[in-house]
Design an enzyme around this catalytic site. Structure first.
Site, short mmCIF file in Angstrom:
data_model
loop_
_atom_site.label_atom_id
_atom_site.label_comp_id
_atom_site.label_asym_id
_atom_site.label_seq_id
_atom_site.Cartn_x
_atom_site.Cartn_y
_atom_site.Cartn_z
N TRP A 79 0.84 -1.20 0.00
CA TRP A 79 0.00 0.00 0.00
C TRP A 79 0.87 1.24 0.00
O TRP A 79 1.88 1.32 0.70
CB TRP A 79 -0.88 -0.02 1.24
CG TRP A 79 -1.78 1.18 1.39
CD1 TRP A 79 -3.05 1.31 0.91
CD2 TRP A 79 -1.47 2.41 2.05
NE1 TRP A 79 -3.56 2.54 1.24
CE2 TRP A 79 -2.61 3.24 1.94
CE3 TRP A 79 -0.34 2.88 2.72
CZ2 TRP A 79 -2.64 4.52 2.50
CZ3 TRP A 79 -0.37 4.16 3.27
CH2 TRP A 79 -1.52 4.97 3.15
N ALA A 113 -7.42 0.30 9.58
CA ALA A 113 -7.02 1.16 8.48
C ALA A 113 -5.59 0.87 8.09
O ALA A 113 -4.87 0.15 8.77
CB ALA A 113 -7.16 2.62 8.89
N CYS A 114 -5.14 1.43 6.98
CA CYS A 114 -3.76 1.26 6.57
C CYS A 114 -2.84 1.76 7.67
O CYS A 114 -3.14 2.73 8.36
CB CYS A 114 -3.50 2.05 5.29
SG CYS A 114 -4.26 1.31 3.82
N GLY A 115 -1.73 1.13 7.83
CA GLY A 115 -0.81 1.51 8.89
C GLY A 115 -0.56 0.36 9.84
O GLY A 115 -0.10 0.56 10.96
#
Length: 283
Positions: A79, A113-115
């Site tokens: 991502w 979430a992304c991360g």
């Protein structure tokens, strides 16, 4: 790419304690996100040692029957947004689209979430677990060294087959309350927690978890959820397991042998002799 993480520790060799820095194998989660047209959906998280992630994802998808050949994955990349890349999140575009959700159902689903990273995993764990409590006084090195033997004495299936992991719940005096075995090291720990849950013993304050193998994130996570304060392992911990132990007040001991062991976190719960070697922090 060498997935190693340096960490300070203490080693007891039967007589003295030495402080030094060792290399832990790095463990981090990898989140898989499926992309189909304008829709993107997180579907699973697997713990892994970073490196060769594309091969890992292809092997996982093949094993789950999602793909039959590599070309069934139309696109795969970490991502990213602008100049920021998150290597712990892999975005996939599959020929089968979002139908892969059903095939991946046995893996851990996530809506994060992304991360995703080690820190993120610990933060999510903190929503359900509280730091371990220990009021029983310090454990002696002699007792720690003897715990794997005491565990092994009750591993009946391992003695017969040599093919099972063991996990035991011990008192501060070294009494085995329960020992469970399984082909999966995580399953053995789950059986212990289930045993305690049926008896309404949670949180397991002033109890010691002894495991016959290594300690990764999942075992450390299960220990934190159960309120355990001490983990004693025959083999090594991963970097994320040590991070969990430090975050949740767990004394983590590894490479436990007849006359030696390593302490990776909270050594103050052990009655150790004076420390030699360079000064290191275990906070």
């Amino acid at each position: 790419m060498l997935s190693l993480t340096p960490h300070p520790l203490l080693t007891f060799d039967g007589e003295a304690v030495t402080a030094w820095a060792d290399q832990l194998v790095t463990e981090e989660p990898l989140e898989l996100r499926l992309v189909a047209g304008e829709e993107e959906r997180p579907v699973s998280v697997t713990m892994r040692t970073p490196g060769h992630d594309e091969e890992l994802v292809l092997g996982l998808l093949y094993a789950e029957g999602v793909i039959e050949q590599a070309s069934d994955v139309l696109a795969m990349a970490p991502w990213c947004e602008g100049d920021q890349t998150q290597p712990n999140v892999m975005r996939l575009q599959l020929r089968s689209g979002l139908e892969a959700l059903a095939a991946l159902s046995r893996h851990t689903f996530t809506s994060s979430a992304c991360g995703v990273c080690g820190t993120g995993s610990i933060e999510r764990l903190a929503m359900r677990a509280a730091p371990g409590v220990w009021t029983a006084g310090p454990l002696t090195p002699e007792l720690i060294c003897d715990l794997p033997r005491r565990l092994g004495e009750q591993q009946v299936l391992f003695s017969a087959t040599g093919a099972l992991h063991g996990a035991g719940l011990f008192t501060p005096q070294g009494e085995a309350l329960v020992v469970r075995e399984d082909v999966g090291r995580h399953n053995a720990v789950d059986k212990l927690v289930g045993w305690a849950l049926k008896r309404k013993l949670l949180p397991l304050t002033n109890h010691v978890l002894v495991v016959s193998g290594r300690v990764g994130f999942e075992i450390a996570q299960k220990a934190a959820m159960a309120g355990l304060s001490v983990i004693c392992a025959v083999s090594a911990p991963s970097s994320l397991a040590v991070a969990v132990a430090e975050s949740f007040g767990i004394t983590l001991v590894g490479f436990t042998r007849t006359r030696r062991f390593n302490v990776y976190s909270l050594p103050e719960r052990l009655s150790l002799p004076g420390v030699t070697g360079p000064a290191v922090s275990h906070s």
